[in-house]
Design a protein around this motif. Structure first.
Motif, PDB file in Angstrom:
ATOM      1  N   GLY A  34      15.682  -0.318   4.959  1.00  0.00           N
ATOM      2  CA  GLY A  34      14.827  -0.222   3.788  1.00  0.00           C
ATOM      3  C   GLY A  34      13.365  -0.184   4.173  1.00  0.00           C
ATOM      4  N   PRO A  35      12.477  -0.642   3.297  1.00  0.00           N
ATOM      5  CA  PRO A  35      11.036  -0.569   3.570  1.00  0.00           C
ATOM      6  C   PRO A  35      10.653  -1.349   4.823  1.00  0.00           C
TER       7      PRO A  35
ATOM      8  N   SER B 175       2.464  -3.492   3.323  1.00  0.00           N
ATOM      9  CA  SER B 175       3.533  -2.568   2.937  1.00  0.00           C
ATOM     10  C   SER B 175       3.141  -1.150   3.333  1.00  0.00           C
ATOM     11  N   LEU B 176       4.107  -0.426   3.947  1.00  0.00           N
ATOM     12  CA  LEU B 176       3.833   0.926   4.425  1.00  0.00           C
ATOM     13  C   LEU B 176       4.460   1.995   3.550  1.00  0.00           C
ATOM     14  N   ALA B 177       4.892   1.638   2.374  1.00  0.00           N
ATOM     15  CA  ALA B 177       5.493   2.600   1.437  1.00  0.00           C
ATOM     16  C   ALA B 177       6.652   3.323   2.110  1.00  0.00           C
TER      17      ALA B 177
ATOM     18  N   LEU C 142      -1.933   5.464   8.697  1.00  0.00           N
ATOM     19  CA  LEU C 142      -0.984   5.362   7.595  1.00  0.00           C
ATOM     20  C   LEU C 142      -1.573   4.473   6.500  1.00  0.00           C
ATOM     21  N   PRO C 143      -1.539   4.931   5.255  1.00  0.00           N
ATOM     22  CA  PRO C 143      -2.064   4.078   4.178  1.00  0.00           C
ATOM     23  C   PRO C 143      -1.131   2.901   3.927  1.00  0.00           C
ATOM     24  N   GLY C 144      -1.715   1.759   3.662  1.00  0.00           N
ATOM     25  CA  GLY C 144      -0.927   0.557   3.393  1.00  0.00           C
ATOM     26  C   GLY C 144      -1.621  -0.333   2.381  1.00  0.00           C
TER      27      GLY C 144
END
Length: 365
Positions: free
Chosen positions: A201-202, A258-260, A235-237
């Motif tokens: 999962g995430p 969280s890294l989506a 990476l956006p987080g």
């Protein structure tokens, strides 16, 4: 000898004597050593923080009963599927409990059968008027008690069978074994962690927030993440979790980003990039500030010439340790951090950093 020659000789001797009485000229003093530092960004929390990629959900897996582990079927890093056997306890004692509960069930069944037969026979006598109502009620109560004992025995048997099944530890969902905390042959208590499962999962990045910068972080704050094997890709987080209590040893606060939907691998090294507000703002030690009247001044060390230069700055706030500067210094400047009241503009000095290393032209650290 002529009087003129005598005067010349006396003058020469007097000159020699006077020269011998003169004090030697003062030797030039070596450049004075000074401690120099770089200004630090004043935006609390801004910077780069090392972290590690983890699964968002990492349950600790444990047996629900105590016992001795007789086998472990998985290793750290192994991928597992939901329901897959991970480890097993010695089932001997648990099987004995099942057998004991089965015997109690048989006994309760026999007791109920006897109570029903008796109730049926005495019911016939009651209908013929050969038995009182109170005697019949007593038999009915006995039959109900026998039925309750059978239900109790059946529940105890089901519980014992569950306990036997609990001797098998299975994966609750798909994932990767992140840690192994027990080995075959070890006796474990009920609830004692045996594995840590990184569930599919995430993915998230866990990093530590310094105590002095904690106030600048908040849940929902946007950040950027770079991976060690992809340093040029950001990476956006978003900060999803922020501990409220500091670690007692490191005095830092755990945070998770969280890294989506980013595709990353467990255990990868990462860097969390946190940006501060726009506009330059710097922190300097309070001892680095000099001044005339209300004008604050710092002393910039020039490694190329080995001299100090007077520089006016705009000071916006200060505390018992640091001064906040909004204008007059730049990143990479070497600034004298102590003894500034003894300096003069253009004075030759020897700059030393915090590790007592000489600062030469081109030095950045």
């Amino acid at each position: 000898m002529k009087p003129k020659g005598i005067f010349l000789l006396a003058g020469a001797l007097l000159a020699v004597l006077l020269a011998g009485c003169e004090q030697p000229g003062e030797q030039a003093l070596p450049p004075r050593p000074v401690l120099v530092v770089h200004p630090q960004p004043a935006h609390e929390g801004s910077g780069i923080y090392p972290g590690e990629v983890l699964a968002r959900f990492q349950p600790e897996l444990a047996f629900r009963v105590s016992g001795k582990i007789i086998q472990r079927t998985v290793q750290t890093g192994q991928r597992v599927r939901a329901g897959e056997l991970l480890a097993e306890l010695d089932p001997a004692d648990l099987r004995l409990q099942v057998q004991a509960m089965q015997a109690q069930q048989v006994e309760a069944q026999a007791g109920l059968a006897l109570a029903r037969d008796e109730l049926q026979r005495y019911q016939t006598l009651y209908e013929r008027g050969l038995l009182s109502q109170s005697q019949l009620d007593s038999l009915r109560t006995t039959e109900k008690s026998a039925r309750a004992r059978l239900q109790q025995a059946e529940a105890a048997l089901a519980n014992a069978q569950n306990q036997l099944e609990y001797s098998h530890l299975r994966a609750p969902e798909d994932g990767v074994i992140a840690r192994v905390l027990a080995e075959a042959g070890q006796v474990v208590a009920a609830g004692q962690p045996v594995f840590v499962l990184a569930a599919d999962g995430p993915r998230e990045v866990e990093f530590s927030v310094p105590e002095q910068a904690y106030a600048a972080f908040s849940i929902g704050q946007p950040v950027e993440v770079t991976l060690l094997n992809q340093p040029d890709t950001r990476l956006p987080g978003m900060i999803r979790e922020l501990a409220q209590v500091a670690d007692p040893r490191s005095r830092t606060y755990s945070a998770r980003v969280s890294l989506a939907d980013a595709i990353v691998e467990l255990g990868q090294s990462a860097r969390v990039h946190v940006s501060g507000p726009a506009g330059p703002s710097w922190l300097l030690p309070l001892s680095a500030i000099d001044g005339e009247g209300e004008q604050a001044v710092v002393w910039r060390f020039l490694p190329e010439s080995g001299r100090v230069q007077r520089q006016q700055v705009r000071m916006t706030s200060f505390d018992e340790r640091f001064v906040r500067i909004d204008d007059g210094v730049q990143a990479g400047d070497w600034l004298v951090a102590a003894g500034v009241h003894l300096l003069q503009d253009g004075q030759q000095v020897r700059g030393l950093d915090a590790d007592n290393r000489a600062v030469a032209a081109g030095s950045e650290d």
